[in-house]
Design a protein around this motif. Structure first.
Motif, PDB file in Angstrom:
ATOM      1  N   THR B  81      39.084  40.740  35.368  1.00 33.81           N
ATOM      2  CA  THR B  81      37.624  41.364  35.512  1.00 33.81           C
ATOM      3  C   THR B  81      37.189  41.252  36.685  1.00 33.81           C
ATOM      4  OG1 THR B  81      36.679  39.333  34.800  1.00 33.81           O
ATOM      5  CG2 THR B  81      37.108  41.023  32.882  1.00 33.81           C
ATOM      6  N   THR B  82      36.101  42.050  37.434  1.00 29.65           N
ATOM      7  CA  THR B  82      35.319  41.519  38.666  1.00 29.65           C
ATOM      8  C   THR B  82      34.176  41.046  38.307  1.00 29.65           C
ATOM      9  OG1 THR B  82      34.203  44.128  38.656  1.00 29.65           O
ATOM     10  CG2 THR B  82      36.544  44.016  39.317  1.00 29.65           C
ATOM     11  N   GLY B  83      33.750  40.710  39.410  1.00 29.90           N
ATOM     12  CA  GLY B  83      32.193  40.048  39.441  1.00 29.90           C
ATOM     13  C   GLY B  83      31.449  40.786  38.831  1.00 29.90           C
ATOM     14  N   LYS B  84      31.520  42.122  38.593  1.00 32.91           N
ATOM     15  CA  LYS B  84      30.600  42.998  38.162  1.00 32.91           C
ATOM     16  C   LYS B  84      31.126  43.304  36.846  1.00 32.91           C
ATOM     17  CE  LYS B  84      29.746  46.162  41.112  1.00 32.91           C
ATOM     18  NZ  LYS B  84      30.356  46.933  42.187  1.00 32.91           N
ATOM     19  N   THR B  85      32.304  43.156  36.309  1.00 30.70           N
ATOM     20  CA  THR B  85      32.236  43.678  34.763  1.00 30.70           C
ATOM     21  C   THR B  85      32.480  42.716  33.882  1.00 30.70           C
ATOM     22  OG1 THR B  85      34.731  43.520  35.355  1.00 30.70           O
ATOM     23  CG2 THR B  85      33.680  45.686  35.664  1.00 30.70           C
ATOM     24  N   PHE B  87      30.728  40.041  32.820  1.00 31.12           N
ATOM     25  CA  PHE B  87      29.706  39.767  31.866  1.00 31.12           C
ATOM     26  C   PHE B  87      29.546  40.676  30.676  1.00 31.12           C
ATOM     27  CE2 PHE B  87      27.683  37.159  35.420  1.00 31.12           C
ATOM     28  CZ  PHE B  87      28.415  35.782  34.915  1.00 31.12           C
ATOM     29  N   THR B  88      29.893  41.937  31.303  1.00 33.43           N
ATOM     30  CA  THR B  88      29.608  43.049  30.064  1.00 33.43           C
ATOM     31  C   THR B  88      30.896  42.828  29.237  1.00 33.43           C
ATOM     32  OG1 THR B  88      28.611  44.522  31.788  1.00 33.43           O
ATOM     33  CG2 THR B  88      29.519  45.646  29.799  1.00 33.43           C
TER      34      THR B  88
END
Lengths: 404, 338, 432
Positions: B81-85, B87-88
């Motif tokens: 996961t990236t920092g962006k994905t 939490f989703t």
């Protein structure tokens, strides 16, 4: 025809909803509407269920909260205490900035390459063909990364300008090309500089007025006034004279190496330059193809007729071919401009703070408001695209070939 | 759960039975594998090796949980996961737990509705500069260009630090560690900042690590830990106590080497409770008695995991520091197994 | 007259003079150069500049490439061998070859499967791309998607077989019903396929994939250039039918249908692909039923397909607009209804005009598949920017890797665009 003479109102049967062409379209539309509603209800219901299960909600309050991070490239006042909304606006302006710059250079590059590709010079036309094919067939993301890497690796870092053993020096003593960006002298407006600027604007108007006068003279009397030298003179002389009369009020703030970085002057950041160049050369290749197609679409008879009138090749291009080619070139050109705007979202790969990097990047990361951020992001791009296509539709209608 | 073939076909393409709001533990057991979110690659913490097998400090936590729940340390699907994905991915149930050096903060815990089950690494944000710059404190960095690896709380800490000290800087946010290194080494930025552990890991890969120094200032608290969805306390407990089991095991001297011997019964009742020879802790957790034993067997106790992945004998060469047991002056302090 | 000649002219040639060589400057390479390179002074300057440019490029790259090293296992070893001289370290390509092509997680013993799928793709694609080939080959094309799916993902063969059976059943029902009404055939076909899939779903045992002939590979293990190819091929082939439907819908006389299509097309075309990928990676999971999650690959396929469908729809709309009105009127006057006219008269002609445009969209889309690297999928670019450059051995080998990626994409995209040009020329002759 029979349907017209035979009003079927009395004998309406349910099967006609499917078999009668007059009613069938209503049936289909009703079905479509139903499917659409069901689909949206299903998705919306899923969304609500998922969100409530996770205890989340959709809220836009975070836009007013302080963003908390800094942005290196900004056109308006911004610091880490500004709101997320302001960070998004900074990003939007940066997107527009790089898109505008890239549109201009890509057009110039594309027109040059497109015209040169039709050149009689074998080497040059082949070179342009190679340029077009190479850039058209390799993904823009790879180009952005490559050009950014070239910049980082080839240009010297500021510390190489330092000390006696400096391995790099400033061009002309006032331009510094570093891998952090390009530093150029900034004008310093002293008292009286206003007069110089006014003179400059006045001479600009003067140049246009002169050219207009010369043209009118040419059309009405056939006398050809020299264009080049007088224009240049009107352009430069008054401003320079005024500059010295006012006692050289405009100075230059030359960038200097102070501490870690160059200080003073104007800095054009490295990521901006890399993205700008990459988008320009990539899209330039596409525009070159559009330009070539446009020029080739002008029938050869036009060129020959212009030649028969005794026009020189340069004038044939400017006065006969290009104006006609433009009708063909402009529509795809606009979609290339839209592509530039959309491709500028790849700024994320080089750390340029466009709207995808601020709103869709750091703000999204820090607030975790994924749905809200992505929705706002899409709305922004949609607005830009739709307004550009709207303006262009108006333009297209105005230049449409009026056929008789 | 029986699925029709539309879904059946998609299953092979990956439509997996995900997690409903309640009962992640049951879902994981039914599925037979656990989905664990990790970074896309940070040496020492989570990175695929040449054979594509994930390894690292965070990965070991996932493996321990899988071993405790499923009895198989390899029954983990690692989802980069990236920092962006991240939490989703967690909120939507795509992953069961997230072990991606994620800082425990108030807003993530409360506003984003996640449960941090503990801390597996106490970190802090630091600075690295080339030694030739002659900088000895972060407060001398006025006007410097700073490369930031985005994705965690780094940008915010940095802005706060420079603001508090009233000095200016130019941030250069970079997505991946590799690109940040590239810029830093080419001199496009003067300073590279991220978590101190990450800096150490990065410096270890340089051609000449001695040409770069880590500045003494640590400008933030970064308690990194695994997290799960809010509201599923059963599953949260499993992950929390698996982590605590690893920490307690080190404290009590249970290692993967003496595990077999210890589980035969020992004089210390807490060891017995931990390893399931006494009491019924596993049952309370919804697992069997030997859950902690398997978790420890998967990669050793906390100390062993640390030494193997990021300890002083690895290229990362981190000392225990804050991450020592409380008995050694560190912050690791597991609640008792009782 | 003859004697006046004799008297006034001393000598009359009776045979023609032998042809002389043209002047040195008007023949051979010199003439060619004069005409093509140095016709005017301005032209000469351009030529010199171009030569200088080419020289500069080659002077930089040639020694670097020729001096390249192919056989070390880390950058440090390369630097040791080069010992300060210029040279590329191509060993990163040889050492990470499989990772670049297949990603880092695809099981090494299964590499033959995607490779075979690629070879078969050429066979399956040939009859679609080249009309001269025997039409019977299309049968293989129809089977190919299911075969490729099975080869790449593995698992039980029952799933692709069932999917295929469903499609066949749908096609048969369609054939049967379409003589009555197109709508009945169309919806009947879809209904039949769904029924077969739904019923068949219960026949496949739960653990069928566990020890199947081909080991199952989860889709998050896909990566490298293979991922780009798969995304490109899947999304383009899925988006052509959707694009056709959208284009027809946009031309439709039913206002509601038209509005839906216009909104969809303009929305998708108005946003960058990367935001759609963000939707796929951070938003879409919220829109699926709570008890299930759809994996990233499928979500990305959905978004990219929507994206390219919108663009293809616009291309086909252009094709429809280019048809003379007489075609529509002619079809009407024959008494064909809308479905028949569209299927038999309009679409065949409109598609023919649109093919080059569709191919252009396909090339653009294939290039855009590199964007998935931004949402943490390890395609070719993702592999380079992520695991390979981050590894201790290869930290700092940019040019070789980026150059390789560029070359790979260039070969594929240039090939497709050459095909498109060939096709354009071929189709153009049909109109004369």
């Amino acid at each position: 025809m029979t349907t017209m003479t035979d009003p079927p109102r009395a004998s309406f049967r349910l099967s006609m909803l499917l078999n009668d062409t007059r009613y069938r379209s209503y049936t289909f539309q009703a079905i479509a509407l139903l499917v659409l509603i069901v689909a949206f209800a299903y998705l919306g219901n899923n969304l609500l269920t998922n969100l409530s299960a996770a205890g989340l909600n959709i809220a836009y309050d975070f836009l007013d909260a302080p963003a908390g991070y800094d942005i290196n490239q900004r056109l308006i006042e911004y610091d880490s205490q500004s709101s997320n909304a302001r960070a998004a606006i900074v990003g939007i302006l940066n997107t527009l900035l790089v898109a505008f710059l890239a549109c201009v250079t890509a057009t110039v590059l594309g027109v040059i390459a497109g015209v040169l590709r039709l050149s009689k010079n074998w080497l040059v036309s082949k070179l342009m063909a190679v340029y077009v094919e190479i850039f058209r067939n390799i993904p823009v993301l790879i180009w952005i990364v490559i050009i950014f890497t070239i910049m980082i690796a080839v240009l010297p870092g500021p510390r190489e300008f330092r000390g006696d053993g400096a391995t790099a020096s400033m061009v002309l003593g006032s331009f510094a090309f570093t891998n952090r960006g390009i530093y150029i002298p900034a004008p310093v407006w002293g008292p009286g500089s206003m007069m110089v600027v006014i003179t400059f604007i006045a001479s600009l108007i003067g140049v246009f007025a002169y050219r207009r006068y010369a043209k009118n003279l040419l059309y009405s009397t056939g006398r050809l006034l020299p264009m080049g030298w007088p224009s240049l003179a009107i352009f430069f002389v008054p401003s320079i004279v005024m500059f010295f009369i006012m006692g050289q009020p405009i100075g230059l703030d030359i960038p200097e190496l102070k501490g870690f970085n160059f200080k003073g002057g104007i800095k054009i950041g490295g990521p901006l330059i890399a993205l700008w160049i990459a988008l320009s050369v990539y899209t330039g290749a596409f525009i070159a193809e559009n330009v070539r197609a446009g020029i080739q679409a002008v029938s050869k008879g036009q060129t020959e007729a212009a030649g028969a009138l005794g026009l020189r090749p340069g004038r044939i291009m400017n006065l006969v071919v290009l104006p006609q080619a433009l009708r063909v070139i402009i529509p795809p050109l606009i979609s290339q401009y839209l592509n530039i705007t959309k491709n500028s979202s790849l700024a994320i790969a080089v750390g340029y703070a466009d709207v995808t990097a601020t709103l869709g990047g750091i703000t999204l990361n820090q607030t975790g408001r994924a749905i809200e951020c992505v929705v706002l992001l899409m709305l922004f791009y949609l607005t830009i695209s739709l307004s550009i296509s709207f303006i262009m539709n108006i333009y297209n209608n105005s230049v449409k070939l009026k056929e008789r | 759960m029986k699925k029709s073939v539309i879904f059946g076909a998609l299953t092979v393409a990956g439509l997996a039975a995900g997690a409903a709001a309640a009962g992640t533990l049951d879902d994981v057991k039914a599925r037979g594998t656990m989905n664990c979110g990790v970074t896309t690659g940070l040496a020492g913490f989570a990175a695929p090796d040449a054979n594509g097998v994930w390894e690292g400090f965070d990965v070991s936590v996932c493996r321990a949980v899988a071993a405790a729940v499923l009895g198989d340390a390899t029954a983990v699907e690692f989802v980069p996961t990236t920092g962006k994905t991240r939490f989703t991915a967690l909120a939507s149930g795509e992953i069961d737990m997230l072990a991606r050096n994620t800082t425990w903060t108030f807003s993530r815990d409360v506003d984003l509705k996640f449960t941090f089950v503990g801390v597996n690494y106490y970190d802090g944000q630091g600075f690295m500069v080339p030694s030739e710059l002659g900088v000895s404190s972060a407060k001398e960095l006025d006007g410097a260009t700073v490369c930031i690896q985005t994705g965690t709380t780094t940008e915010l800490n940095l802005a706060d630090f420079f603001r508090a000290n009233n000095i200016s800087y130019e941030p250069v946010p970079i997505e991946t560690n590799a690109e940040a290194q590239q810029q830093y080494l080419a001199g496009a930025c003067d300073v590279y900042t991220t978590d101190a552990s990450g800096l150490a890991a990065t410096r270890a890969t340089f051609e000449d690590p001695t040409a770069h120094v880590l500045l003494p200032e640590i400008i933030s608290k970064e308690p990194l830990g695994p997290l799960v969805r809010h509201g599923d306390n059963e599953w949260g407990d499993v992950v929390r106590w698996t982590l605590n089991a690893l920490i307690t095991a080190e404290e009590l001297g249970v290692t993967s080497a003496n595990l077999a011997e210890m589980s035969g019964g020992s004089a210390n009742p807490e060891i017995n409770r931990l390893l399931g020879t006494e009491g019924s802790l596993g049952e309370m957790l919804g697992l069997d008695a030997e859950w902690a034993k398997r978790a420890i067997a998967a990669g050793g106790n906390y100390g062993e995991v640390f030494e193997k992945n990021i300890g002083e004998n690895t290229p990362i060469a981190l000392s225990r520091g804050l991450n020592a047991q409380w008995t050694d002056g560190g912050l690791l302090y597991s609640p008792p197994f009782r | 007259m003859s004697d006046t000649h004799e008297n006034s002219v001393a000598f009359v040639r009776t045979e023609t003079i032998p042809e002389r060589e043209p002047p040195f400057t008007a023949s051979g390479p010199v003439k060619w150069m004069r005409e093509n390179l140095f016709a005017t002074p301005a032209n000469s300057i351009l030529t010199v500049l171009a030569l200088l440019f080419i020289y500069l490029i080659l002077a930089k790259t040639l020694p670097w490439m020729l001096n390249g090293i192919w056989s070390t296992d880390s950058l440090a070893a390369c630097r040791e061998i080069l010992d300060g001289s210029t040279g590329a370290c191509f060993s990163v390509l040889t050492e990470r070859w499989n990772q670049l092509l297949f990603g880092f997680k695809y099981p090494a013993e299964f590499y033959w499967r995607p490779t075979l799928a690629l070879v078969l793709l050429a066979v399956a694609g040939a009859p679609v791309l080249f009309f001269d080939l025997p039409r019977k080959l299309l049968a293989f094309t129809a089977v190919y998607p299911f075969l490729a799916f099975w080869l790449i993902w593995g698992g039980t063969i029952l799933v692709p077989i069932l999917a295929f059976v469903g499609v066949v059943a749908g096609a048969m029902v369609y054939k049967r019903l379409v003589t009555g009404s197109f709508a009945a055939g169309f919806f009947g076909g879809i209904g039949a396929a769904i029924v077969v899939w739904w019923v068949g779903g219960f026949l496949i045992p739960e653990g069928a994939s566990d020890n199947a002939m081909l080991g199952a590979v989860p889709s998050r293990d896909l990566g490298g250039f293979m991922l780009n190819m798969m995304l490109g091929v899947t999304c383009v082939s899925l988006s052509v039918p959707i694009g056709i439907a959208l284009a027809l819908g946009r031309q439709s006389s039913m206002p509601l249908i038209k509005v839906i299509c216009v909104v969809f097309i303009e929305f998708i075309r108005g946003v960058p692909l990367i935001t759609l990928l963000f939707v796929a990676s951070v938003m879409l999971s919220y829109f699926f039923p709570p008890e299930s999650t759809v994996d990233l690959f499928l979500r990305v396929v959905i978004m990219i397909t929507m994206f390219s469908a919108a663009y293809i729809a616009e291309v086909i709309r252009g094709g429809l607009a280019a048809l003379p009105k007489g075609q529509f009127e002619g079809a009407d006057s024959l008494g064909l209804d809308y479905a028949q006219a569209t299927r038999l008269i309009i679409l065949p002609q409109a598609l023919k005009i649109s093919i080059p445009g569709i191919v252009n969209v396909a090339v653009g889309l294939f290039k855009d598949t590199t964007l998935v690297s931004v949402i943490s999928m390890f395609d070719l670019v993702g592999m380079i920017r992520g695991p390979i450059l981050a590894s201790t051995e290869w930290n700092g080998v940019y040019w070789e890797l980026l150059g390789f990626a560029a070359l790979l994409f260039f070969v594929v995209c240039y090939g497709i665009s050459q095909y498109s040009q060939w096709l354009e020329r071929r189709l153009a002759t049909d109109h004369r």
